[in-house]
Motif scaffolding. Structure first.
Motif, PDB file in Angstrom:
ATOM      1  N   ARG A  36     -37.493 -60.514  20.850  1.00  0.00           N
ATOM      2  CA  ARG A  36     -37.517 -60.432  22.314  1.00  0.00           C
ATOM      3  C   ARG A  36     -37.285 -58.983  22.757  1.00  0.00           C
ATOM      4  N   LEU A  37     -38.362 -58.239  22.767  1.00  0.00           N
ATOM      5  CA  LEU A  37     -38.289 -56.815  23.091  1.00  0.00           C
ATOM      6  C   LEU A  37     -38.022 -56.596  24.578  1.00  0.00           C
ATOM      7  N   LYS A  38     -37.465 -55.449  24.869  1.00  0.00           N
ATOM      8  CA  LYS A  38     -37.248 -55.059  26.262  1.00  0.00           C
ATOM      9  C   LYS A  38     -38.555 -54.562  26.870  1.00  0.00           C
ATOM     10  N   TRP A  39     -38.562 -54.473  28.199  1.00  0.00           N
ATOM     11  CA  TRP A  39     -39.775 -54.093  28.941  1.00  0.00           C
ATOM     12  C   TRP A  39     -40.297 -52.738  28.477  1.00  0.00           C
ATOM     13  N   ALA A  80     -44.854 -62.178  26.790  1.00  0.00           N
ATOM     14  CA  ALA A  80     -45.188 -61.203  27.826  1.00  0.00           C
ATOM     15  C   ALA A  80     -46.697 -60.997  27.849  1.00  0.00           C
ATOM     16  N   ILE A  81     -47.181 -60.500  28.995  1.00  0.00           N
ATOM     17  CA  ILE A  81     -48.612 -60.244  29.153  1.00  0.00           C
ATOM     18  C   ILE A  81     -48.783 -58.879  29.826  1.00  0.00           C
ATOM     19  N   ILE A 111     -37.902 -65.737  28.002  1.00  0.00           N
ATOM     20  CA  ILE A 111     -36.472 -65.553  28.195  1.00  0.00           C
ATOM     21  C   ILE A 111     -36.032 -64.226  27.583  1.00  0.00           C
ATOM     22  N   SER A 112     -35.150 -63.516  28.258  1.00  0.00           N
ATOM     23  CA  SER A 112     -34.674 -62.235  27.746  1.00  0.00           C
ATOM     24  C   SER A 112     -33.817 -62.440  26.496  1.00  0.00           C
ATOM     25  N   ALA A 113     -33.637 -61.354  25.749  1.00  0.00           N
ATOM     26  CA  ALA A 113     -32.806 -61.427  24.544  1.00  0.00           C
ATOM     27  C   ALA A 113     -31.376 -61.827  24.882  1.00  0.00           C
ATOM     28  N   GLU A 114     -30.881 -61.373  26.024  1.00  0.00           N
ATOM     29  CA  GLU A 114     -29.503 -61.681  26.416  1.00  0.00           C
ATOM     30  C   GLU A 114     -29.330 -63.165  26.718  1.00  0.00           C
ATOM     31  N   VAL A 115     -30.262 -63.745  27.459  1.00  0.00           N
ATOM     32  CA  VAL A 115     -30.166 -65.172  27.788  1.00  0.00           C
ATOM     33  C   VAL A 115     -30.376 -66.025  26.535  1.00  0.00           C
ATOM     34  N   ALA A 116     -31.315 -65.605  25.679  1.00  0.00           N
ATOM     35  CA  ALA A 116     -31.548 -66.342  24.437  1.00  0.00           C
ATOM     36  C   ALA A 116     -30.302 -66.346  23.560  1.00  0.00           C
ATOM     37  N   LYS A 117     -29.622 -65.203  23.476  1.00  0.00           N
ATOM     38  CA  LYS A 117     -28.396 -65.124  22.686  1.00  0.00           C
ATOM     39  C   LYS A 117     -27.334 -66.066  23.230  1.00  0.00           C
TER      40      LYS A 117
END
Length: 221
Positions: A36-39, A80-81, A111-117
């Motif tokens: 889940r990479l950042k933007w 992401a797209i 889902i962002s990496a933070e929410v997934a964690k």
């Protein structure tokens, strides 16, 4: 011609291009990423692919998480797209530029990496003492799917619960097992929708899709 099928530039996260679909109006690339990479990380990948594919107009990139299937029928299979609009389609709302100054529209739908964690660390009382098969973050519903086994009347049974971000159980199922095709299917609805779990990947199937998955999720991501 597309010449980049993997990451080559320094400081660009690893990726691979698994699928290329061309039409008269667009070139669509499925890009597999490692997590889940950042933007900003996604933008760096987007910039590299665009630079290596400069002659392709209306380039569209679809980012896929590990374990996800690029042939899924679901509408939200991608993390992401990124889309490069044609010059006459650019509007004043298009403020994002890639590393070479090209206008790009980049949207993270997963889902962002933070929410997934956070979801992966949920430990409600329903899971206490249970043998957990895996923890699967569902980007479509923003929930955590947890299959687990328990012994009932001397027999091991599979259960599947789904948790929201507060750790509340929003669905609970005791699937019926179907092995008639040599594949262990767990029927999760009365109409015949089912899941399979293999190699730490949970795959969801709709009875309407003639055996094609509509979503797949790798555990722990």
């Amino acid at each position: 011609m597309l010449v980049a099928f993997g990451c080559t530039k320094k400081n660009v996260p690893h990726y691979t291009i698994s699928r290329v679909t061309k039409s008269d109006t667009a070139t669509k690339l499925t890009v597999k990423i490692d997590g889940r990479l950042k933007w900003a990380e996604l933008l760096s990948i987007t910039s590299q692919i665009k630079a290596d594919s400069a002659k392709l107009s209306n380039l569209q990139l679809y980012f896929l998480l590990p374990g996800h299937n690029d042939k899924s029928t679901g509408a939200n299979s991608f993390y992401a797209i990124a889309r490069y609009p044609q010059g006459d389609k650019v509007t004043i709302q298009d403020t994002t530029k890639d590393a070479d100054g090209n206008t790009v529209r980049l949207n993270i739908t997963g889902i962002s990496a933070e929410v997934a964690k956070h979801l992966l660390t949920l430990a409600p009382k329903e899971l206490a003492g249970k043998s957990i098969v895996g923890r699967f973050v569902d980007d479509n519903n923003h929930t955590l799917i947890v299959p687990f086994t328990d012994i009932v009347d001397g027999k091991k049974e599979l259960y599947v619960i789904e948790l929201d971000t507060a750790g509340k159980v929003v669905s609970a199922t005791i699937p019926e097992v179907d092995n008639k095709d040599g594949i262990e299917k767990y029927l999760v609805t009365h109409r015949g929708d089912y899941i399979t779990i293999k190699d730490s990947v949970l795959t969801q199937y709709s009875v309407d899709d003639l055996g094609l998955p509509y979503n797949s999720i790798k555990a722990g991501i």
